[in-house]
Design a protein around this motif. Sequence first.
Motif, PDB file in Angstrom:
ATOM      1  N   ARG A 677       0.834  -1.190   0.000  1.00  0.00           N
ATOM      2  CA  ARG A 677       0.000   0.000   0.000  1.00  0.00           C
ATOM      3  C   ARG A 677       0.878   1.253   0.000  1.00  0.00           C
ATOM      4  O   ARG A 677       2.034   1.222   0.424  1.00  0.00           O
ATOM      5  N   GLU A 678       0.291   2.362  -0.485  1.00  0.00           N
ATOM      6  CA  GLU A 678       0.968   3.649  -0.361  1.00  0.00           C
ATOM      7  C   GLU A 678       0.994   4.041   1.114  1.00  0.00           C
ATOM      8  O   GLU A 678      -0.035   3.991   1.798  1.00  0.00           O
ATOM      9  N   LEU A 679       2.157   4.462   1.591  1.00  0.00           N
ATOM     10  CA  LEU A 679       2.314   4.854   2.988  1.00  0.00           C
ATOM     11  C   LEU A 679       2.500   6.363   3.077  1.00  0.00           C
ATOM     12  O   LEU A 679       3.289   6.948   2.310  1.00  0.00           O
ATOM     13  N   PHE A 680       1.793   6.978   4.015  1.00  0.00           N
ATOM     14  CA  PHE A 680       1.950   8.396   4.309  1.00  0.00           C
ATOM     15  C   PHE A 680       2.526   8.509   5.719  1.00  0.00           C
ATOM     16  O   PHE A 680       2.007   7.896   6.661  1.00  0.00           O
ATOM     17  N   VAL A 681       3.609   9.264   5.827  1.00  0.00           N
ATOM     18  CA  VAL A 681       4.374   9.262   7.071  1.00  0.00           C
ATOM     19  C   VAL A 681       4.699  10.690   7.477  1.00  0.00           C
ATOM     20  O   VAL A 681       4.735  11.606   6.641  1.00  0.00           O
ATOM     21  N   LEU A 682       4.926  10.838   8.785  1.00  0.00           N
ATOM     22  CA  LEU A 682       5.431  12.119   9.284  1.00  0.00           C
ATOM     23  C   LEU A 682       6.309  11.861  10.490  1.00  0.00           C
ATOM     24  O   LEU A 682       6.179  10.846  11.177  1.00  0.00           O
ATOM     25  N   GLU A 683       7.230  12.793  10.726  1.00  0.00           N
ATOM     26  CA  GLU A 683       8.058  12.742  11.931  1.00  0.00           C
ATOM     27  C   GLU A 683       8.195  14.163  12.456  1.00  0.00           C
ATOM     28  O   GLU A 683       8.420  15.102  11.683  1.00  0.00           O
ATOM     29  N   LEU A 684       8.060  14.297  13.778  1.00  0.00           N
ATOM     30  CA  LEU A 684       7.975  15.606  14.413  1.00  0.00           C
ATOM     31  C   LEU A 684       8.885  15.622  15.634  1.00  0.00           C
ATOM     32  O   LEU A 684       8.925  14.652  16.406  1.00  0.00           O
TER      33      LEU A 684
END
Length: 796
Positions: A677-684
């Motif tokens: 699947r397409e993965l959407f990620v973030l890091e903060l």
Amino acid sequence: MKITLDWLRDHIDFDLDATTLGARLTMAGLELDALYRLDQGLEMVQVGRLETVDPHPNADRLTLCQVRIGESCLQIVCGARNHRPGDKVAVARVGANLPNGMAIQLGQIRGVTSQGMLCSLKELGLATESEGVLILDPATPDGQPIAQALGRDDVVLELGITPNRGDCLGVRGVAREVAALTGKSLNPLELPEVGIGAPEAIAEVRLEDPIGCPRYAGRVIRGVKVGPSPAWLKNRLEAVGLRAINNVVDVTNYLLLDLNQPLHAFDLEKLHGPVVVRRAAEGEILRTLDGVERNLTPAMTVIADQERVLALAGIMGGAESGVTEATTDIFLEVAYFDPIATARTGRRLELVSESRHRFERGTDPEAIPHVMERATRMILDLAGGQAGPVTLLDGGTWHAPAEIFYRPERVNRLGGIDLAAETMNGMLDALGCQVMPISGDEPRFMVIPPSWRHDLKREEDLVEEIVRLYGYDQVPTALPRVPASPPVPDPQRVLTERVREILVGLGYQEAIDYAFVGPEIQARFDGAITPVRLLNPLSEEQSVLRTSLIAGLIESAQRNLNRGNMRLRLFEMGRVFLPRAEDGILEEVERLACVLCGPAEEPSAHAAARAVDFHDLKGDLEVLMHGLTGMAPDLVAGGPAFLHPLRKAVIQGADGDAIGWMGQLHPAEQGALDLRRELFVLELDLGALPAKVKSGSKEIVASRFPGIQSDFTFLMPERTPAGAVVAEVMAVDAGLIRQARVVAIYTGTGVPEGWKSLTLSTLLQADDRTLTDAESKGVAERIIARVVERFGAALR
């Protein structure tokens, strides 16, 4: 660790049954994992004597036997051919349920009544394959239970030994625990007398690696006769799961289990020159007893002669120097190998053995002379021969346990108990400690731990020993004392709890990954930073400290997707470890990472399925940031190279510095990781968030006055960020403008090239009044003026 009650009673006399003993040991920290009787299924099997063995009248391959068991005589039909009149055999009577699952019934076999069964080792559950019935020693008494005749009338206790209690990996160590728990005395270990029958047989040994092997003892024994072990020794080993091999090897295995001291016997004729304890040379190869050739490195301690490596120190012997039936002279080794070096070598070679299990937890260096004498005496008794003198080498790298200062008052305070100092000292004395008083007003003592307790190093360790012997279940329950005024909340904890509350409310689940990752995936997601490599990693896949949370979180997502969990919302909060470029000092930074993929909603018959996209993740980020700081996130174009070039953004803080990133995983990375699947990620970066974090949700009161909705359509340069336009509109009048959102973006016919048409919808509302047309018109004019001025736009 498996032991039997009878074996334990060789070391201590006690009157506890197996169940009670297991419960006492469990409460003392030696958890009972399993308990079973060795005679299970053998209750109705006895020793019988064959009076007659005749051919079956109706079958050529069967025999008709008359078997005497005490006063009774049974008629039994048998299909084996190895029994003769006068033999002592194992007889299963009618009603027996044998260990192999066979139920014995009164039956007719070819027209002849059979009143039982003559058993083989297979039927008794003592072998996987066997030919013919079991023939016992002629001296075995008739009618004796077979379990007693075979040494199976015993109970096995399987104990879960924690890594710090390596001293309990031998029966003697468990016996010490029983003595401390019951107040009984250990049976003394008499030092056996071993005469020097072959004074010329001196073992020539060199100790060249005192770090890997602090103490080493060797002895030559000549003229042994290698053969089967006696029944008692075979039974002892097989009862705890070890296969009997021969009398010499069985002695070494017996003492490994009995005294927690691994030993090794070499065939002396296969050794060339002096025995040398040294480091392996680069490129050396050893074929171990399991038949596998292993590549050695200079970090590994080995036992060698002048020509080759003979054994891996503390782990496993070589296949070419072991004892066989042709062996007549042996070199017997008893040593203390360094726990860390042994563990590192075993892990590097992925080699597990009973010896390694003990050496890496620490054996008793001071027991080496006694174990050598005891092993020698047993070999001489079972295999004959003459022993030479012992060569004992000490590298000077092992030191006796350090003294520990302890205070009974502190034990009572930390343990929540109330014991007299004399009672505590008695417990420590039972564990083998030396307790010496120190003069002063309050009772204070100096304790010297025994040489087999490597885990006793400080006062808190003694507190734990006393409390566990007293009994954790005996410690009274008491409520903790808390201050009258509430403690000042920790800002970091408030932040993490609030993050967790918001994300769980959005449907995310928290993941907790290791702080260690593999260098390959680390380089894939943060190749610009050279991570810190562990000196002693669990595996190559966990060999470096992470510099980003996203690597571990994507691996978690990959595992979920591979198992069919296609709708994922995962987050993790944790530390990353960043070496400073200027001095290499390791900085620990708290971060948050999220992964989103799969359908936006659960499948439903009332709505069309839609996969999540960049804007779903952006919306979750907006909810999070508003819940933490009351402000919307400031996004600008950019982000790491492993993100989709057109679907990524940098998250900026209030001062314009980057505090994180978000976007879709690059299709090339998705393919390389075989993600479905397409993965959407973030890091903060959590530490970079503004200080004013809301400590929890608060009541929201809706205005009871109507709002006014207005739409504005502007023509502006195509590269103008829509988010920046929204932020400017909201800043026009924060008290009245409740909402501003983009509802349409258009490029194409009617719009000049390089420009776009952007439509905003706004909501104006006051808490204390109904807005007038004049107020609404004034705000609208200011919105238009602000957008035109700041972005060079024109109202359409």
